[in-house]
Design an enzyme around this catalytic site. Sequence first.
Site, PDB file in Angstrom:
ATOM      1  N   TYR A  95       0.798  -1.229   0.000  1.00  0.00           N
ATOM      2  CA  TYR A  95       0.000   0.000   0.000  1.00  0.00           C
ATOM      3  C   TYR A  95       0.832   1.281   0.000  1.00  0.00           C
ATOM      4  CZ  TYR A  95      -4.383  -2.475   0.083  1.00  0.00           C
ATOM      5  OH  TYR A  95      -5.455  -3.263  -0.274  1.00  0.00           O
ATOM      6  N   GLU A 137      -8.773  -6.841   4.555  1.00  0.00           N
ATOM      7  CA  GLU A 137      -8.027  -7.956   3.971  1.00  0.00           C
ATOM      8  C   GLU A 137      -7.381  -8.828   5.039  1.00  0.00           C
ATOM      9  OE1 GLU A 137      -5.511  -5.960   1.146  1.00  0.00           O
ATOM     10  OE2 GLU A 137      -7.275  -5.176   0.085  1.00  0.00           O
ATOM     11  N   ARG A 206      -4.646 -15.587 -12.423  1.00  0.00           N
ATOM     12  CA  ARG A 206      -5.977 -15.426 -12.996  1.00  0.00           C
ATOM     13  C   ARG A 206      -7.017 -16.013 -12.045  1.00  0.00           C
ATOM     14  NH1 ARG A 206      -3.113 -12.964 -15.796  1.00  0.00           N
ATOM     15  NH2 ARG A 206      -2.999 -12.853 -18.081  1.00  0.00           N
ATOM     16  N   TYR A 208     -10.552 -17.935 -11.674  1.00  0.00           N
ATOM     17  CA  TYR A 208     -11.447 -18.820 -12.421  1.00  0.00           C
ATOM     18  C   TYR A 208     -12.549 -19.317 -11.484  1.00  0.00           C
ATOM     19  CZ  TYR A 208      -7.927 -18.911 -16.123  1.00  0.00           C
ATOM     20  OH  TYR A 208      -7.045 -18.554 -17.108  1.00  0.00           O
ATOM     21  N   THR A 280     -19.810 -20.876 -15.700  1.00  0.00           N
ATOM     22  CA  THR A 280     -19.055 -21.525 -14.627  1.00  0.00           C
ATOM     23  C   THR A 280     -19.639 -21.263 -13.239  1.00  0.00           C
ATOM     24  OG1 THR A 280     -17.404 -19.740 -14.787  1.00  0.00           O
ATOM     25  CG2 THR A 280     -16.918 -21.800 -15.911  1.00  0.00           C
ATOM     26  N   PRO A 395     -11.222  -6.827 -13.864  1.00  0.00           N
ATOM     27  CA  PRO A 395     -10.903  -6.067 -12.669  1.00  0.00           C
ATOM     28  C   PRO A 395     -12.144  -5.414 -12.090  1.00  0.00           C
ATOM     29  CG  PRO A 395     -10.185  -4.882 -14.604  1.00  0.00           C
ATOM     30  CD  PRO A 395     -10.619  -6.245 -15.069  1.00  0.00           C
TER      31      PRO A 395
END
Length: 404
Positions: A95, A137, A206, A208, A280, A395
């Site tokens: 950050y 987070e 990535r 998925y 999916t 994104p």
Amino acid sequence: MLDAQTIAIIKSTVPVLEVHGQTITKTFYQTMFKNHPELLNVFNHANQRQGKQPTALANAVYAAAAHIDRLEEILPVVRGIAQKHRALGIQPEHYPIVGENLLAAIKTVLGDAATEEILDAWAKAYGVIADVFISVEAEMYREAAEKKGGWRGFRRFVVDRKVKESDVITSFYLKPQDGQAIASYEPGQYLTVRVKPEGQEFTHLRHYSLSTAPGQPYYRISVKREDAVEGRPAGVVSTYLHTRIGEGDVLELSAPAGDFTLDPSSNLPLVLLSGGVGLTPMMSMLETALQSGAQREIVYIHAARSGKFHAMKEQVAELAQAHDNLRTYTVYETPEAGESSDKTGYIDLAWLKSVAAADSDFYFCGPVPFMKAVRRALKEWGVPDERIHFEFFGPADSLEDTLN
């Protein structure tokens, strides 16, 4: 907490961000990657090339500035972005790097208009926003690690099976290399795959979607091969998975994440709509809803270019045969000779009204044009926002802007 003067200064810059936001964020990424090339191991290079990531960041910065005095109002957006950050392995030490380079980009783009007073105010505001993300987070990392079968960071999984589902979609069945338990997940969530294809300088990550109901001793992801088209290069990771990864190979995964999930408490009729590989998360939701034993009416609609691009058709047909409360429909844009579908062309409101009820919960996922068409139809139909749920592959973005 920010003082009143800082809040006033930040809010006064909102019109500037509307005009120069994307230029600022493009400059930010160029500067940051020049100063910290190691971060290219985390960020999606394709989204950078296509301008998606700068646009997403510009929208996020704009939203934060506009709500700087009431950040709790954008907490749902923060949590969605934080889910992806946790899945990617973003750490608190990242950050300050982002903040330093973002302020430098603001100064570069705005020049003398970026006074010391404005830069100081943005430094304070960024510190508050960063603390919110770091806190959210941290809790997500803790939850992922402490969950039964969970883990922190990346874990090695073996490809147990590789199954071709259509001309462009292949499923990968993944079991943990250590033989230990795996974490459950909510239908609609995704895994993050980390690979380093031969000849690539950096690792690639990535997301998925998990494409089957939870509760199995494996995870399943179903990946569309992104081929080169109209000057756009082939997808690095999807092509690598399709052509180079086989049964017995090992992939690194972070724990399931995502906030696009099926609400198990609703008893309303359920309508699932998918376009292309958007099936999916819908498959995971469909299987889960049927396994729950609830007798809510379910309609599943899948749109594809033609039959050869239609993945998991047989699986859905078997589910429909086994469950009286499920009705399924297919929409083919351009069916080939001998192929049949329930509708040719595209989903429109008149047809949707003929197969589904307005008082349903609607979930949809697919290419942006598909999502625009479905969302506009639902809004025109008068379906309230709280019953419209969608996932955007890419994104974190201002989905209202993208889909309007």
